[in-house]
Design a protein around this motif. Sequence first.
Motif, PDB file in Angstrom:
ATOM      1  N   VAL A  67       0.855  -1.204   0.000  1.00 20.74           N
ATOM      2  CA  VAL A  67       0.000   0.000   0.000  1.00 20.74           C
ATOM      3  C   VAL A  67       0.886   1.247   0.000  1.00 20.74           C
ATOM      4  N   ALA A  68       1.938   1.224   0.825  1.00 18.53           N
ATOM      5  CA  ALA A  68       2.835   2.386   0.901  1.00 18.53           C
ATOM      6  C   ALA A  68       3.431   2.673  -0.476  1.00 18.53           C
ATOM      7  N   ALA A  69       3.880   1.627  -1.170  1.00 19.05           N
ATOM      8  CA  ALA A  69       4.478   1.827  -2.501  1.00 19.05           C
ATOM      9  C   ALA A  69       3.439   2.374  -3.480  1.00 19.05           C
ATOM     10  N   SER A  70       2.207   1.900  -3.392  1.00 16.47           N
ATOM     11  CA  SER A  70       1.148   2.357  -4.303  1.00 16.47           C
ATOM     12  C   SER A  70       0.796   3.817  -4.017  1.00 16.47           C
ATOM     13  N   HIS A 183     -11.883  12.307  -4.961  1.00 18.13           N
ATOM     14  CA  HIS A 183     -10.684  12.673  -5.728  1.00 18.13           C
ATOM     15  C   HIS A 183      -9.926  11.471  -6.286  1.00 18.13           C
ATOM     16  N   ALA A 184      -9.795  10.407  -5.482  1.00 17.03           N
ATOM     17  CA  ALA A 184      -8.944   9.298  -5.948  1.00 17.03           C
ATOM     18  C   ALA A 184      -9.390   7.964  -5.355  1.00 17.03           C
ATOM     19  N   LEU A 185      -9.120   6.915  -6.120  1.00 17.10           N
ATOM     20  CA  LEU A 185      -9.374   5.536  -5.681  1.00 17.10           C
ATOM     21  C   LEU A 185      -8.101   4.732  -5.948  1.00 17.10           C
ATOM     22  N   VAL A 186      -7.637   4.010  -4.941  1.00 15.40           N
ATOM     23  CA  VAL A 186      -6.451   3.165  -5.111  1.00 15.40           C
ATOM     24  C   VAL A 186      -6.833   1.733  -4.753  1.00 15.40           C
ATOM     25  N   VAL A 187      -6.591   0.812  -5.678  1.00 16.93           N
ATOM     26  CA  VAL A 187      -6.916  -0.601  -5.441  1.00 16.93           C
ATOM     27  C   VAL A 187      -5.631  -1.409  -5.619  1.00 16.93           C
ATOM     28  N   ILE A 188      -5.346  -2.246  -4.627  1.00 16.75           N
ATOM     29  CA  ILE A 188      -4.096  -3.009  -4.614  1.00 16.75           C
ATOM     30  C   ILE A 188      -4.459  -4.497  -4.538  1.00 16.75           C
ATOM     31  N   VAL A 213      -6.002   7.386 -15.082  1.00 10.74           N
ATOM     32  CA  VAL A 213      -5.014   6.546 -14.391  1.00 10.74           C
ATOM     33  C   VAL A 213      -3.813   7.415 -14.008  1.00 10.74           C
ATOM     34  N   ALA A 214      -3.596   7.563 -12.703  1.00  7.91           N
ATOM     35  CA  ALA A 214      -2.426   8.330 -12.235  1.00  7.91           C
ATOM     36  C   ALA A 214      -1.193   7.430 -12.186  1.00  7.91           C
ATOM     37  N   ALA A 215      -1.384   6.181 -11.781  1.00  6.70           N
ATOM     38  CA  ALA A 215      -0.266   5.234 -11.689  1.00  6.70           C
ATOM     39  C   ALA A 215      -0.853   3.814 -11.622  1.00  6.70           C
ATOM     40  N   PRO A 216      -0.134   2.801 -12.075  1.00  7.87           N
ATOM     41  CA  PRO A 216       1.227   2.856 -12.598  1.00  7.87           C
ATOM     42  C   PRO A 216       1.289   3.251 -14.076  1.00  7.87           C
ATOM     43  N   CYS A 217       0.173   3.176 -14.807  1.00 11.45           N
ATOM     44  CA  CYS A 217       0.213   3.363 -16.265  1.00 11.45           C
ATOM     45  C   CYS A 217       0.403   4.839 -16.614  1.00 11.45           C
ATOM     46  N   PRO A 218       1.192   5.136 -17.674  1.00 12.72           N
ATOM     47  CA  PRO A 218       1.368   6.532 -18.074  1.00 12.72           C
ATOM     48  C   PRO A 218       0.299   6.981 -19.079  1.00 12.72           C
ATOM     49  N   GLU A 256       7.516  -8.337  -1.363  1.00 16.62           N
ATOM     50  CA  GLU A 256       6.079  -8.478  -1.590  1.00 16.62           C
ATOM     51  C   GLU A 256       5.766  -8.113  -3.035  1.00 16.62           C
ATOM     52  N   LYS A 257       5.185  -9.061  -3.743  1.00 18.30           N
ATOM     53  CA  LYS A 257       4.782  -8.814  -5.137  1.00 18.30           C
ATOM     54  C   LYS A 257       3.358  -8.288  -5.123  1.00 18.30           C
ATOM     55  N   PHE A 258       3.130  -7.214  -5.858  1.00 11.91           N
ATOM     56  CA  PHE A 258       1.806  -6.610  -5.838  1.00 11.91           C
ATOM     57  C   PHE A 258       1.519  -5.917  -7.161  1.00 11.91           C
ATOM     58  N   ILE A 259       0.238  -5.607  -7.365  1.00 16.77           N
ATOM     59  CA  ILE A 259      -0.190  -4.825  -8.527  1.00 16.77           C
ATOM     60  C   ILE A 259      -1.242  -3.847  -8.014  1.00 16.77           C
ATOM     61  N   TYR A 260      -1.298  -2.698  -8.621  1.00 19.26           N
ATOM     62  CA  TYR A 260      -2.213  -1.667  -8.119  1.00 19.26           C
ATOM     63  C   TYR A 260      -2.679  -0.796  -9.255  1.00 19.26           C
TER      64      TYR A 260
END
Length: 325
Positions: A67-70, A183-188, A213-218, A256-260
């Motif tokens: 979560v911190a990295a995301s 403003h924002a939604l983050v799903v990990i 999409v703010a991150a990770p995609c440009p 820890e392997k993750f996707i967000y």
Amino acid sequence: MISPTLPAELKAALDAKLIGFSRTDAAQRAGRISNTYRAGGGSGTIKSDADALAYALARMPATYAAVAASLNALTEIAPELAPESLLDVGAGPGTASWAAAEAFASLQSFTLLDANRTLSSLALELAQDSRRLADCRYLPGDAGTNLAEAAPADLVVASYVIGELSEHDQRALGEAMWAKARHALVVIEPGTPAGYARILALRQQLIASGAHVAAPCPHDKPCPLTAPDWCHFAQRLPRSQAHRQLKGAEVPFEDEKFIYVALTRAPVPARFSRVLAEPDIGKAEITAKLCTEEGVELAKVPRRDKAAYAGARRWRWGHAVMAES
Ligand SMILES: C[S@@+](CC[C@H](N)C(=O)[O-])C[C@H]1O[C@@H](n2cnc3c(N)ncnc32)[C@H](O)[C@@H]1O
């Protein structure tokens, strides 16, 4: 940027709960819970205070790190974001709320929603030891039905949750969480092909509903990766002695392997390329797999281009970088 390690207040609160808690018992419980997760059974086996504590001991450091990295990726792209309210969907022991409190000094109100009463009790007990979370609100029950009762929040986070739902329920929850996100939604999700597929589906669904999409995609375009290729990231974190005992592990760290996906209502002004794998640093050049606004490319930075090479030497898997293609 916040650290991937648990904040001192949370670590102290967890350590206090671990006094007198048998490590053998904790290891057995954590093993059973993790086997159930692997078999697709979700968090249904977490039924007692001891189960909840074993789960937190085994998984909270790693999910916190993801979560911190995301959130770091989001704040890097949208530094002006200053949410005052947070809705933590499927909060479990409160992991994402603690990380969001670290990432955003602006947060004043925290609402934690979860169907599991045992994990929620632990979340509330841990929160008592936090200067920021002590007044958090708890919404019990199923997100599918009870999210409607939650007030909209500037930031909505769902960490390691949607994989516990059916495809149909994931779509419904995705729409409902987006509706609550001012403003924002983050799903990990876990960094597995299945976790990536869930994030991809949610990303497509919510772009169609107006999300950026703010991150990770440009970019907001369809994901340019073609199967069997897929995308995920890794966050290294230190393993405590208690964690090493619990996992029977010897190395003093875990990855820890993750996707967000971090989605915003406002369009994203700055677009950086994303490093999709650890770059290969060769004698003559650095080769890096990048996701760019134009698609995926294998960037090659020759050593003779001294300035660009020096910059590319700092690239790491998951970084947002300015790359000349
Ligand atoms: C793997 S845990 C993750 C907990 C926490 N977000 C974290 O990152 O550590 C999944 C959590 O989602 C909750 N959950 C799963 N399905 C839910 C639903 N339909 N409604 C509410 N909570 C749900 C579970 O009770 C559990 O606490």
